[in-house]
Write a protein that holds these residues in place. Sequence first.
Motif, mmCIF file in Angstrom:
data_model
loop_
_atom_site.group_PDB
_atom_site.id
_atom_site.type_symbol
_atom_site.label_atom_id
_atom_site.label_comp_id
_atom_site.label_asym_id
_atom_site.label_seq_id
_atom_site.Cartn_x
_atom_site.Cartn_y
_atom_site.Cartn_z
ATOM 1 N N GLN A 68 21.375 -98.158 12.216
ATOM 2 C CA GLN A 68 21.580 -99.303 13.102
ATOM 3 C C GLN A 68 22.606 -98.982 14.175
ATOM 4 O OE1 GLN A 68 19.865 -102.507 12.902
ATOM 5 N NE2 GLN A 68 20.666 -102.248 14.981
ATOM 6 N N ALA A 69 23.652 -98.232 13.807
ATOM 7 C CA ALA A 69 24.667 -97.845 14.787
ATOM 8 C C ALA A 69 24.062 -96.979 15.878
ATOM 9 C CB ALA A 69 25.819 -97.111 14.088
ATOM 10 N N ALA A 70 23.154 -96.068 15.503
ATOM 11 C CA ALA A 70 22.504 -95.202 16.488
ATOM 12 C C ALA A 70 21.649 -96.025 17.448
ATOM 13 C CB ALA A 70 21.650 -94.153 15.775
ATOM 14 N N VAL A 71 20.899 -96.990 16.913
ATOM 15 C CA VAL A 71 20.066 -97.857 17.752
ATOM 16 C C VAL A 71 20.940 -98.679 18.696
ATOM 17 C CG1 VAL A 71 18.506 -99.847 17.715
ATOM 18 C CG2 VAL A 71 18.171 -97.977 16.096
ATOM 19 N N ASP A 72 22.019 -99.269 18.161
ATOM 20 C CA ASP A 72 22.897 -100.103 18.972
ATOM 21 C C ASP A 72 23.586 -99.298 20.073
ATOM 22 O OD1 ASP A 72 22.241 -102.292 17.455
ATOM 23 O OD2 ASP A 72 24.046 -102.241 16.217
ATOM 24 N N LEU A 73 23.999 -98.069 19.751
ATOM 25 C CA LEU A 73 24.687 -97.245 20.736
ATOM 26 C C LEU A 73 23.777 -96.938 21.929
ATOM 27 C CD1 LEU A 73 27.071 -95.545 21.697
ATOM 28 C CD2 LEU A 73 26.201 -93.656 20.275
ATOM 29 N N ARG A 74 22.547 -96.545 21.662
ATOM 30 C CA ARG A 74 21.639 -96.185 22.759
ATOM 31 C C ARG A 74 21.237 -97.432 23.550
ATOM 32 N NH1 ARG A 74 21.022 -90.842 21.195
ATOM 33 N NH2 ARG A 74 19.712 -90.082 22.883
ATOM 34 N N ALA A 75 21.063 -98.554 22.877
ATOM 35 C CA ALA A 75 20.747 -99.798 23.592
ATOM 36 C C ALA A 75 21.923 -100.223 24.465
ATOM 37 C CB ALA A 75 20.397 -100.892 22.591
ATOM 38 N N LEU A 76 23.129 -100.080 23.947
ATOM 39 C CA LEU A 76 24.322 -100.425 24.722
ATOM 40 C C LEU A 76 24.438 -99.528 25.956
ATOM 41 C CD1 LEU A 76 27.003 -101.913 25.107
ATOM 42 C CD2 LEU A 76 28.040 -100.324 23.481
ATOM 43 N N CYS A 77 24.189 -98.235 25.785
ATOM 44 C CA CYS A 77 24.273 -97.301 26.918
ATOM 45 C C CYS A 77 23.202 -97.604 27.961
ATOM 46 C CB CYS A 77 24.164 -95.859 26.422
ATOM 47 S SG CYS A 77 25.659 -95.279 25.578
ATOM 48 N N GLN A 78 22.011 -97.995 27.524
ATOM 49 C CA GLN A 78 20.977 -98.402 28.480
ATOM 50 C C GLN A 78 21.445 -99.623 29.275
ATOM 51 O OE1 GLN A 78 17.921 -97.409 29.474
ATOM 52 N NE2 GLN A 78 17.447 -95.731 28.054
ATOM 53 N N GLY A 79 22.084 -100.561 28.587
ATOM 54 C CA GLY A 79 22.603 -101.737 29.275
ATOM 55 C C GLY A 79 23.663 -101.387 30.301
ATOM 56 N N VAL A 80 24.533 -100.443 29.969
ATOM 57 C CA VAL A 80 25.605 -100.043 30.893
ATOM 58 C C VAL A 80 25.025 -99.419 32.159
ATOM 59 C CG1 VAL A 80 27.539 -98.451 31.230
ATOM 60 C CG2 VAL A 80 27.374 -99.765 29.107
ATOM 61 N N ILE A 81 24.105 -98.474 32.012
ATOM 62 C CA ILE A 81 23.613 -97.760 33.200
ATOM 63 C C ILE A 81 22.659 -98.619 34.026
ATOM 64 C CG2 ILE A 81 23.926 -95.513 32.101
ATOM 65 C CD1 ILE A 81 20.923 -95.341 31.706
ATOM 66 N N ASP A 84 24.369 -103.349 37.804
ATOM 67 C CA ASP A 84 24.313 -103.148 39.252
ATOM 68 C C ASP A 84 25.494 -102.336 39.776
ATOM 69 O OD1 ASP A 84 21.957 -104.571 39.397
ATOM 70 O OD2 ASP A 84 22.946 -106.492 39.822
ATOM 71 N N ASP A 85 26.635 -102.421 39.114
ATOM 72 C CA ASP A 85 27.832 -101.741 39.598
ATOM 73 C C ASP A 85 27.950 -100.308 39.071
ATOM 74 O OD1 ASP A 85 30.114 -101.793 41.196
ATOM 75 O OD2 ASP A 85 31.423 -102.274 39.505
ATOM 76 N N ALA A 86 27.077 -99.924 38.123
ATOM 77 C CA ALA A 86 27.208 -98.602 37.490
ATOM 78 C C ALA A 86 27.021 -97.485 38.509
ATOM 79 C CB ALA A 86 26.202 -98.460 36.349
ATOM 80 N N VAL A 87 26.049 -97.630 39.408
ATOM 81 C CA VAL A 87 25.789 -96.592 40.409
ATOM 82 C C VAL A 87 27.001 -96.403 41.313
ATOM 83 C CG1 VAL A 87 24.401 -96.002 42.439
ATOM 84 C CG2 VAL A 87 23.293 -96.863 40.373
ATOM 85 N N HIS A 88 27.599 -97.510 41.758
ATOM 86 C CA HIS A 88 28.751 -97.422 42.662
ATOM 87 C C HIS A 88 29.952 -96.787 41.952
ATOM 88 C CE1 HIS A 88 26.415 -99.872 45.377
ATOM 89 N NE2 HIS A 88 26.322 -100.829 44.466
ATOM 90 N N LEU A 103 33.032 -94.557 31.833
ATOM 91 C CA LEU A 103 32.134 -95.237 30.894
ATOM 92 C C LEU A 103 30.679 -95.041 31.291
ATOM 93 C CD1 LEU A 103 31.592 -97.201 28.547
ATOM 94 C CD2 LEU A 103 31.920 -99.076 30.179
ATOM 95 N N ALA A 104 30.357 -95.250 32.579
ATOM 96 C CA ALA A 104 28.976 -95.088 33.040
ATOM 97 C C ALA A 104 28.503 -93.651 32.847
ATOM 98 C CB ALA A 104 28.868 -95.497 34.509
ATOM 99 N N PHE A 105 29.357 -92.692 33.175
ATOM 100 C CA PHE A 105 28.992 -91.282 33.025
ATOM 101 C C PHE A 105 28.792 -90.928 31.554
ATOM 102 C CE2 PHE A 105 30.495 -86.669 33.204
ATOM 103 C CZ PHE A 105 29.258 -86.192 33.598
ATOM 104 N N ALA A 106 29.683 -91.422 30.694
ATOM 105 C CA ALA A 106 29.579 -91.136 29.261
ATOM 106 C C ALA A 106 28.288 -91.692 28.680
ATOM 107 C CB ALA A 106 30.778 -91.723 28.518
ATOM 108 N N CYS A 107 27.862 -92.868 29.144
ATOM 109 C CA CYS A 107 26.617 -93.454 28.622
ATOM 110 C C CYS A 107 25.411 -92.613 29.014
ATOM 111 C CB CYS A 107 26.472 -94.892 29.119
ATOM 112 S SG CYS A 107 27.571 -96.044 28.253
ATOM 113 N N ASP A 193 18.362 -108.464 29.582
ATOM 114 C CA ASP A 193 16.943 -108.123 29.709
ATOM 115 C C ASP A 193 16.761 -107.403 31.044
ATOM 116 O OD1 ASP A 193 14.248 -107.899 29.563
ATOM 117 O OD2 ASP A 193 13.804 -110.028 29.883
ATOM 118 N N HIS A 194 16.883 -106.057 31.012
ATOM 119 C CA HIS A 194 16.827 -105.293 32.246
ATOM 120 C C HIS A 194 15.467 -104.623 32.451
ATOM 121 C CE1 HIS A 194 17.327 -102.036 29.414
ATOM 122 N NE2 HIS A 194 18.525 -102.447 29.097
#
Length: 240
Positions: A68-81, A84-88, A103-107, A193-194
């Motif tokens: 579950q931690a692995a699933v949550d981590l990848r879902a969280l990273c998808q949300g971060v990247i 809208d501000d992640a690119v900037h 944070l954005a780069f690490a995700c 919901d991205h």
Amino acid sequence: MRPQEPRTIEEALARARIFEGDYTAAHQAASQRRITEQLLELRWMQTLAEPHTGSARPARAPLLLHEQAAVDLRALCQGVIHDDDAVHRLARFDTFRDSGGALAFACLLVLADREEGAQFWLQFAAGGGEATGALCLYLLHLRRGEWRDARHWAQQMSALEDWPSQYTPVPHEVVDAAPATCGGVKVYINLPDHGAAIPESAVKGAMEDLDVDQVGDFNAVPQPSPELAHQLEDLVTAGR
């Protein structure tokens, strides 16, 4: 030579007896500490394994804690990247090493399976006051089964929840915390919901040409390229 067999019940009991002088008070205290630590560890794991209060996830077969931690981590990273501000932030990060850009780069590194570099930049982000960075580290160590490290970052995340001026692209909230001695924590992650997730194969392709430097005890720490922000923008746009 085999020891002589006991001839009476009394002799057998005498051999089995633990004499008081064999174990000191220090031995007893150490044994009590080990038992207490094991019980706290079990309690912490049981707390985490319970359903998360307020979760909007659909009902499904329960996963093991590390799964579950692995699933949550990848879902969280998808949300971060997808934020809208992640690119900037990523575009500025090549010049200005701010914690939100880290944070954005690490995700991106997490999704590209470049875990050692991701851990370095997540620690950088958490050190800059980003609770989301601490949350990612919590999930990362939980996935590995590194319980003590996971407890540490759970405590850091709780401490950083109200840190001013932090970058929180995916809202999250500590909804239940175990006693401080246990260090467990349950978190509600409000994943946006991205639309379609960015294929991880595409993320890996974008990260292939990153420079790698040795930083401290970390053997290979990827460095962001100036073009990476444009690649991320293209990937996010294609997924919408």
